[in-house]
Design an enzyme around this catalytic site. Structure first.
Site, PDB file in Angstrom:
ATOM      1  N   LYS A 161       3.561  30.113 -14.290  1.00  0.00           N
ATOM      2  CA  LYS A 161       2.621  29.186 -15.104  1.00  0.00           C
ATOM      3  C   LYS A 161       1.404  28.568 -13.917  1.00  0.00           C
ATOM      4  O   LYS A 161       1.862  27.718 -13.519  1.00  0.00           O
ATOM      5  CB  LYS A 161       3.109  28.221 -15.865  1.00  0.00           C
ATOM      6  N   GLU A 219       8.801  21.178  -4.737  1.00  0.00           N
ATOM      7  CA  GLU A 219       7.974  20.439  -3.708  1.00  0.00           C
ATOM      8  C   GLU A 219       6.735  19.580  -4.222  1.00  0.00           C
ATOM      9  O   GLU A 219       6.062  19.934  -4.811  1.00  0.00           O
ATOM     10  CB  GLU A 219       7.165  21.531  -2.810  1.00  0.00           C
ATOM     11  N   CYS A 272      -0.791  18.904  -0.008  1.00  0.00           N
ATOM     12  CA  CYS A 272       0.278  17.837  -0.510  1.00  0.00           C
ATOM     13  C   CYS A 272       0.807  17.257   0.818  1.00  0.00           C
ATOM     14  O   CYS A 272       1.141  16.094   0.789  1.00  0.00           O
ATOM     15  CB  CYS A 272       1.263  18.556  -1.198  1.00  0.00           C
ATOM     16  N   GLU A 320      -0.707   8.582  -3.579  1.00  0.00           N
ATOM     17  CA  GLU A 320      -1.276   9.826  -2.946  1.00  0.00           C
ATOM     18  C   GLU A 320      -2.477   9.958  -3.862  1.00  0.00           C
ATOM     19  O   GLU A 320      -2.749   9.955  -4.887  1.00  0.00           O
ATOM     20  CB  GLU A 320      -0.503  10.817  -3.444  1.00  0.00           C
TER      21      GLU A 320
END
Length: 492
Positions: A186, A261, A295, A395
């Protein structure tokens, strides 16, 4: 669709789901638009997958796993992967440019993906013929032979983010093909095109029907259905920590294995003995690379107090030299953010930073001459930051680096570890002893010394703390797509 876009894949026809080797419409009939981040223009319309489509894709993957694909030998799977690699090598220019149009990575960046993709596919192709069990001596009275074999876990659900799908999808596709699993992938709605085009290339190279299925769709419907599906044996997820928690919770429905992750707020430490001619551009691009949409980006930049002020000044000056613009321009170094929502998020955090007393040294605005409708923000250096501010804790996922002073080596380590995350980290020093000491004490899955962001598919990397668990790269990654079975044979 904009008439200014020219690409063979963007032919004006709606893109469909790949399920069981067939390109089909979503069960709901719904579609969504895909935008070029450089201009804000619609470049494609894609079928919007939902829970019913996930059901169909999982059923196709299960049928393939239990069907002829299960009879393929390691050499046959290796041969297929090498054919796919050869096909990508031929088609890469168009594939890389599609990624640029889809998610805004500059062509100067996507052109570098060719070697990485070929290396990854060919490395995992070698792993396909390297899977082995063990013969184990036992102490059971009588005559018994004991050994282990490793079998594929089954149907894998791969959920990938929008910040680099062209390469991120290989972390699911390659171990799937190497081990004999099957996959329902996906991709994110913001950037699904390279996954769909790569699926076409794989089918043309001989991929059997149902082995790889592609269902773009929203995370809260298609992604949630995949994570909770009772006939999925493993989930491999890359994305936010908040969504990762939901993935782990959903996996309990049938005790799936999970690799996640997740987010990061990575520390990058510059000591006063560092070579600043290397550390300044290195630390800048540790954050600004891919417009900060990485990331493990080094977004918390700790600089030893004695060089802090001069470093900040030079860092700001370097940021101003970076060319921001249309991702299709070969001279562009930083492209746009991937979406309007991401641009709004970054601008929101810049406002928060100033409200908390931080100082924007350079950047923070829209680049001069940026195309109307594009999702642009200048690379931004923020000073007068403490490690407790929101821009140092949360973040942002944009080109915003927060510079924080420190005094001693012990201070640097304490500040670096004062975060919920543990994905990446870096340090810059000419002291070899310090390099080893500090790298061992930083609680992250990866540490770079006098460099940042270097990766290789044959070298494993993982995560710590709220950045997730599981391994990507290296033989350990293959092991996560296998389960160990012990066999006992009575020989007498």
């Amino acid at each position: 669709m904009s008439k200014t876009i020219s690409h063979p894949f963007l032919d004006g026809r709606p893109k469909r789901l790949l399920i069981g080797g067939e390109w089909i419409e979503a069960a709901s009939g719904e579609t969504f638009d895909v935008f070029n981040p450089s201009t804000g223009e619609v470049i494609a319309t894609v079928a919007r997958g939902g829970a019913e489509d996930i059901d169909r894709a999982v059923a196709a993957a299960r049928a393939a796993f239990e069907g002829p694909w299960s009879e393929w030998k390691p050499f046959d799977r290796q041969t297929l992967m090498l054919k796919i690699a050869d096909a990508i090598e031929r088609e890469f220019d168009d594939l890389g440019r599609l990624e640029t149009l889809d998610m805004g990575a500059p062509v100067a960046r996507t052109s570098l993906f060719k070697r990485w993709m070929l290396q990854t596919l060919r490395y995992y192709a070698a792993q396909a013929v390297s899977i082995k069990g063990e013969v184990l001596e036992n102490s059971v009275p009588g005559s018994f032979f004991s050994y282990t074999v490793k079998d594929p876990v089954g149907v894998v659900g791969g959920i990938i983010p929008w910040n680099g799908p062209l390469i991120t999808q290989l972390w699911s596709i390659c171990p799937t093909l190497a081990t004999g699993c099957t996959l329902v992938l996906k991709p994110a709605e913001e950037a699904p095109l390279s996954a769909l085009r790569l699926a076409e290339i794989m089918m043309e190279a001989g991929l059997p029907a149902g082995v790889i299925n592609i269902v773009p769709g929203p995370g809260h419907t298609a992604g949630a259905a995949l994570a909770a599906h009772p006939d999925v044996d493993k989930i491999a997820f890359t994305g936010s920590t908040a969504t990762g928690r939901k993935i782990v919770e959903a996996s309990a429905s049938n005790m799936k294995t999970v690799a996640v992750e997740l987010g990061g707020k990575s520390p990058d430490i510059v000591f006063d003995d560092a070579d600043l001619d290397i550390a300044i551009p290195g630390a800048a691009m540790a954050c600004f690379n891919n417009t900060g949409q990485v990331c493990y980006a080094g977004t918390r930049l700790f600089v030893q107090r004695g060089i802090h002020d001069a470093f900040v000044e030079r860092l700001g000056a370097f940021a101003k030299t970076l060319r921001v613009g249309d991702a299709t321009d070969p001279q562009t170094q930083l492209g746009p953010l991937a979406s309007q929502a991401q641009l709004d998020r970054v601008n929101g955090y810049l406002a928060i930073a100033e409200s908390e007393g931080a100082r924007i040294v350079s950047g923070g605005g829209r680049p001069a001459g940026a195309a109307e409708g594009g999702y642009y923000v200048e690379p931004t250096v923020v000073a007068d930051v403490s490690n407790s501010m929101r821009i140092a804790r949360e973040e942002i996922f944009g080109p915003v680096v927060s510079v924080i002073p420190f005094d001693t080596e012990a201070d640097a380590i304490a500040l670096a570890n004062d975060t919920d995350y543990g994905l990446g980290g870096g340090l810059w020093t000419s002291d070899v002893g310090r390099a080893h000491r500090v790298s061992r004490k930083i609680r992250t899955g990866m540490v770079w010394i006098n460099c940042y962001g270097v990766t290789d598919p044959s070298i494993p990397y993982g995560s710590a703390k709220m950045s997730g668990y599981g391994v990507k790269g290296g033989p350990g990654h293959i092991e996560e797509y296998l389960y160990k079975k012990t066999v006992w044979l009575r020989t007498g």
